[in-house]
Design a protein around this motif. Structure first.
Motif, PDB file in Angstrom:
ATOM      1  N   THR A  39       0.835  -1.212   0.000  1.00  8.92           N
ATOM      2  CA  THR A  39       0.000   0.000   0.000  1.00  8.92           C
ATOM      3  C   THR A  39       0.862   1.251   0.000  1.00  8.92           C
ATOM      4  OG1 THR A  39      -1.785  -1.131   1.185  1.00  8.92           O
ATOM      5  CG2 THR A  39      -1.786   1.261   1.249  1.00  8.92           C
ATOM      6  N   LEU A  40       1.888   1.264   0.852  1.00 12.69           N
ATOM      7  CA  LEU A  40       2.780   2.415   0.914  1.00 12.69           C
ATOM      8  C   LEU A  40       3.502   2.626  -0.413  1.00 12.69           C
ATOM      9  CD1 LEU A  40       4.414   1.958   4.453  1.00 12.69           C
ATOM     10  CD2 LEU A  40       2.544   3.479   3.815  1.00 12.69           C
ATOM     11  N   LEU A  41       4.013   1.545  -0.985  1.00 14.71           N
ATOM     12  CA  LEU A  41       4.763   1.649  -2.232  1.00 14.71           C
ATOM     13  C   LEU A  41       3.850   2.025  -3.400  1.00 14.71           C
ATOM     14  CD1 LEU A  41       7.173  -1.432  -1.930  1.00 14.71           C
ATOM     15  CD2 LEU A  41       7.711   0.982  -1.563  1.00 14.71           C
ATOM     16  N   GLY A  42       2.699   1.341  -3.493  1.00 16.20           N
ATOM     17  CA  GLY A  42       1.801   1.567  -4.624  1.00 16.20           C
ATOM     18  C   GLY A  42       1.217   2.968  -4.639  1.00 16.20           C
ATOM     19  N   ASN A  43       0.645   3.378  -3.513  1.00  9.78           N
ATOM     20  CA  ASN A  43       0.051   4.714  -3.454  1.00  9.78           C
ATOM     21  C   ASN A  43       1.117   5.806  -3.473  1.00  9.78           C
ATOM     22  OD1 ASN A  43      -3.036   4.451  -3.018  1.00  9.78           O
ATOM     23  ND2 ASN A  43      -2.187   2.929  -1.638  1.00  9.78           N
ATOM     24  N   TYR A  61      -6.073  13.566 -12.444  1.00  4.04           N
ATOM     25  CA  TYR A  61      -4.912  13.027 -11.745  1.00  4.04           C
ATOM     26  C   TYR A  61      -4.629  13.777 -10.450  1.00  4.04           C
ATOM     27  CZ  TYR A  61      -4.216  10.207 -15.865  1.00  4.04           C
ATOM     28  OH  TYR A  61      -4.410   9.297 -16.876  1.00  4.04           O
ATOM     29  N   PHE A  62      -5.068  15.013 -10.373  1.00  4.57           N
ATOM     30  CA  PHE A  62      -5.006  15.730  -9.099  1.00  4.57           C
ATOM     31  C   PHE A  62      -5.855  15.004  -8.058  1.00  4.57           C
ATOM     32  CE2 PHE A  62      -7.185  18.721  -6.258  1.00  4.57           C
ATOM     33  CZ  PHE A  62      -6.113  19.295  -5.592  1.00  4.57           C
ATOM     34  N   PHE A  63      -7.050  14.593  -8.451  1.00  4.69           N
ATOM     35  CA  PHE A  63      -7.932  13.865  -7.545  1.00  4.69           C
ATOM     36  C   PHE A  63      -7.380  12.472  -7.246  1.00  4.69           C
ATOM     37  CE2 PHE A  63     -11.453  16.631  -9.447  1.00  4.69           C
ATOM     38  CZ  PHE A  63     -11.415  17.522  -8.387  1.00  4.69           C
ATOM     39  N   LEU A  64      -6.784  11.826  -8.246  1.00  8.72           N
ATOM     40  CA  LEU A  64      -6.203  10.500  -8.029  1.00  8.72           C
ATOM     41  C   LEU A  64      -5.058  10.575  -7.023  1.00  8.72           C
ATOM     42  CD1 LEU A  64      -5.949   7.521  -8.672  1.00  8.72           C
ATOM     43  CD2 LEU A  64      -4.571   8.117 -10.691  1.00  8.72           C
ATOM     44  N   ARG A  65      -4.237  11.608  -7.124  1.00  6.45           N
ATOM     45  CA  ARG A  65      -3.138  11.783  -6.172  1.00  6.45           C
ATOM     46  C   ARG A  65      -3.668  11.983  -4.762  1.00  6.45           C
ATOM     47  NH1 ARG A  65       0.737  16.794  -7.236  1.00  6.45           N
ATOM     48  NH2 ARG A  65      -1.235  17.846  -6.784  1.00  6.45           N
ATOM     49  N   ASN A  66      -4.726  12.762  -4.612  1.00  8.31           N
ATOM     50  CA  ASN A  66      -5.319  12.973  -3.296  1.00  8.31           C
ATOM     51  C   ASN A  66      -5.966  11.704  -2.754  1.00  8.31           C
ATOM     52  OD1 ASN A  66      -5.421  16.011  -2.243  1.00  8.31           O
ATOM     53  ND2 ASN A  66      -5.468  16.055  -4.479  1.00  8.31           N
ATOM     54  N   LEU A  67      -6.580  10.914  -3.634  1.00  8.32           N
ATOM     55  CA  LEU A  67      -7.158   9.645  -3.203  1.00  8.32           C
ATOM     56  C   LEU A  67      -6.068   8.717  -2.682  1.00  8.32           C
ATOM     57  CD1 LEU A  67      -9.633   7.742  -2.992  1.00  8.32           C
ATOM     58  CD2 LEU A  67      -9.079   6.964  -5.311  1.00  8.32           C
ATOM     59  N   LEU A  72      -3.239   6.086   1.947  1.00  7.96           N
ATOM     60  CA  LEU A  72      -2.062   5.943   2.806  1.00  7.96           C
ATOM     61  C   LEU A  72      -2.402   6.276   4.256  1.00  7.96           C
ATOM     62  CD1 LEU A  72       0.873   7.510   0.718  1.00  7.96           C
ATOM     63  CD2 LEU A  72       0.547   5.123   1.313  1.00  7.96           C
ATOM     64  N   CYS A  73      -3.086   7.379   4.458  1.00  8.51           N
ATOM     65  CA  CYS A  73      -3.468   7.798   5.816  1.00  8.51           C
ATOM     66  C   CYS A  73      -4.454   6.816   6.434  1.00  8.51           C
ATOM     67  CB  CYS A  73      -4.069   9.202   5.780  1.00  8.51           C
ATOM     68  SG  CYS A  73      -2.946  10.496   5.231  1.00  8.51           S
ATOM     69  N   PHE A  74      -5.418   6.374   5.639  1.00  3.42           N
ATOM     70  CA  PHE A  74      -6.463   5.475   6.127  1.00  3.42           C
ATOM     71  C   PHE A  74      -5.867   4.184   6.673  1.00  3.42           C
ATOM     72  CE2 PHE A  74     -10.100   2.494   5.286  1.00  3.42           C
ATOM     73  CZ  PHE A  74     -10.997   3.077   6.162  1.00  3.42           C
ATOM     74  N   ILE A 283      -8.466  -3.038   0.089  1.00  2.79           N
ATOM     75  CA  ILE A 283      -8.847  -1.984  -0.869  1.00  2.79           C
ATOM     76  C   ILE A 283      -7.727  -0.969  -1.070  1.00  2.79           C
ATOM     77  CG2 ILE A 283     -10.451  -0.095  -1.311  1.00  2.79           C
ATOM     78  CD1 ILE A 283     -12.637  -1.728  -0.010  1.00  2.79           C
ATOM     79  N   PRO A 284      -7.097  -0.432   0.002  1.00  2.00           N
ATOM     80  CA  PRO A 284      -5.982   0.502  -0.232  1.00  2.00           C
ATOM     81  C   PRO A 284      -4.812  -0.132  -0.974  1.00  2.00           C
ATOM     82  CG  PRO A 284      -6.787   0.727   2.012  1.00  2.00           C
ATOM     83  CD  PRO A 284      -7.452  -0.483   1.432  1.00  2.00           C
ATOM     84  N   ALA A 285      -4.602  -1.451  -0.778  1.00  6.00           N
ATOM     85  CA  ALA A 285      -3.510  -2.122  -1.479  1.00  6.00           C
ATOM     86  C   ALA A 285      -3.847  -2.390  -2.938  1.00  6.00           C
ATOM     87  CB  ALA A 285      -3.183  -3.443  -0.771  1.00  6.00           C
ATOM     88  N   VAL A 286      -5.124  -2.629  -3.227  1.00  4.20           N
ATOM     89  CA  VAL A 286      -5.544  -2.972  -4.581  1.00  4.20           C
ATOM     90  C   VAL A 286      -5.756  -1.728  -5.444  1.00  4.20           C
ATOM     91  CG1 VAL A 286      -7.454  -3.981  -5.913  1.00  4.20           C
ATOM     92  CG2 VAL A 286      -6.530  -5.201  -3.950  1.00  4.20           C
TER      93      VAL A 286
END
Length: 321
Positions: A39-43, A61-67, A72-74, A283-286
């Motif tokens: 998750t850390l590496l992918g995001n 992509y601005f929104f994708l970066r924020n997601l 990561l935080c979640f 979900i965060p990892a996928v």
């Protein structure tokens, strides 16, 4: 239970997966550790690629970066504590620590629910109003929508956290979960928690169900607009930009609503832990795979950055030699 039987709880014990066999606990630990690193590496890679490539400095992509930052935080709110608890005999968390964990967990969770609606709105404008897209989705609106998502999440979470932690707790301080979630904490309260459950139910309706309904409505409009595109290639490109987001919506909203839209139901430790593992870890990892493997722009940018990095490394070696 009578109020004078209540105890002043200062710490909670997170039972986590302690009731499972040791071998299964070890398997879950390795799964959590691997998924968290991924998750850390992918995001982190998505954040890096979008930030470095000027061609990706667009609203989508601005929104994708924020997601990715939200993901990561979640994950980081719960997983590091779970991993430490696996390696420690003490699985305690202070009363204030539990409240803080719950606040940040639901702040990010609700913010992501709202933010997925923001991303759906971005796709709606891009496909249904392509000629006005740049004008409508300007930088100011993008920042306002992002900030608004975080504001809604923080306000909803603050109210729920305060409403739960002013309850009197008594008897056992053992939480049948691996983090401070609402259902197992309400189960430990000394008083009737129907009002709290109703409050959580209403918050889930407003924070998850309502955005989900708006997302579905927007996608109905999007699909009807895609079908009007004459070329097959155009339809495929338009659909591919929405498919990844739609998959994330179904996964995230489905599990969130399953956990918290259960007014009056007794919490089930096994079921809740399994579902929580899915939306906290899986979900965060996928998501990085969902958004990168199906996205030609992301793959092209990643390839370009890789080639550029390799060239710089080779140049530095040549200078050194």
């Amino acid at each position: 239970m009578e109020g004078d039987n209540a105890t002043n709880v200062t710490t909670f014990i997170l039972l986590g997966f302690s009731d499972l066999p040791v071998l299964l606990q070890a398997t879950i630990f390795m799964f959590l550790l691997s998924a968290y690193v991924f998750t850390l590496l992918g995001n982190g890679l998505i954040i890096f690629v979008v930030s470095m490539d000027s061609q990706l400095h667009t609203p989508m992509y601005f929104f994708l970066r924020n997601l990715s930052f939200m993901e990561l935080c979640f994950t980081s709110v719960t997983v590091p504590k779970v991993l430490v608890d696996f390696l420690s005999r003490e699985r305690s968390i202070s009363f204030m620590g539990c409240a803080v964990q719950m606040y940040f967990f639901f702040t990010i969770g609700v913010s992501e629910c709202v933010f997925l609606l923001v991303m759906a709105f971005d796709r709606y404008v891009a496909i249904c109003y392509p000629l006005r897209y740049v004008t409508i989705m300007n930088q100011r609106l993008c920042y306002q929508l992002t900030s608004g998502s975080w504001l809604v999440g923080s306000l909803v979470s603050l109210g729920q956290t305060i409403f739960i932690f002013i309850l009197p707790f008594c008897g056992s301080n053992h939480i049948a979960h691996f983090f401070c979630d609402i259902p197992p904490l309400l189960y430990l309260a000394c008083v009737n928690t129907f009002i709290n459950e109703l409050s959580v139910f209403i918050a889930c309706i407003l924070g998850a169900v309502v955005p989900f309904v708006f997302i579905i409505c927007s996608y109905i409009k999007i699909m009807s607009s895609i079908l009007l595109i004459s070329s097959v290639e155009g339809r495929h490109k338009a659909f591919s930009t929405c498919a990844s987001h739609l998959v994330s919506v179904i996964l995230f909203y489905g599990t969130a609503m399953f956990v918290h839209l259960r007014l009056g139901m007794q919490p089930s430790a096994g079921r809740d832990r399994l579902v929580a593992l899915f939306y906290c870890i899986v979900i965060p990892a996928v998501n990085p795979l969902i958004y990168s493997l199906r996205n030609s722009d992301m793959k092209a940018s990643l390839k370009k950055l890789t080639i550029s990095t390799n060239m710089k490394i080779q140049q530095s070696k040549n200078v050194y030699l």
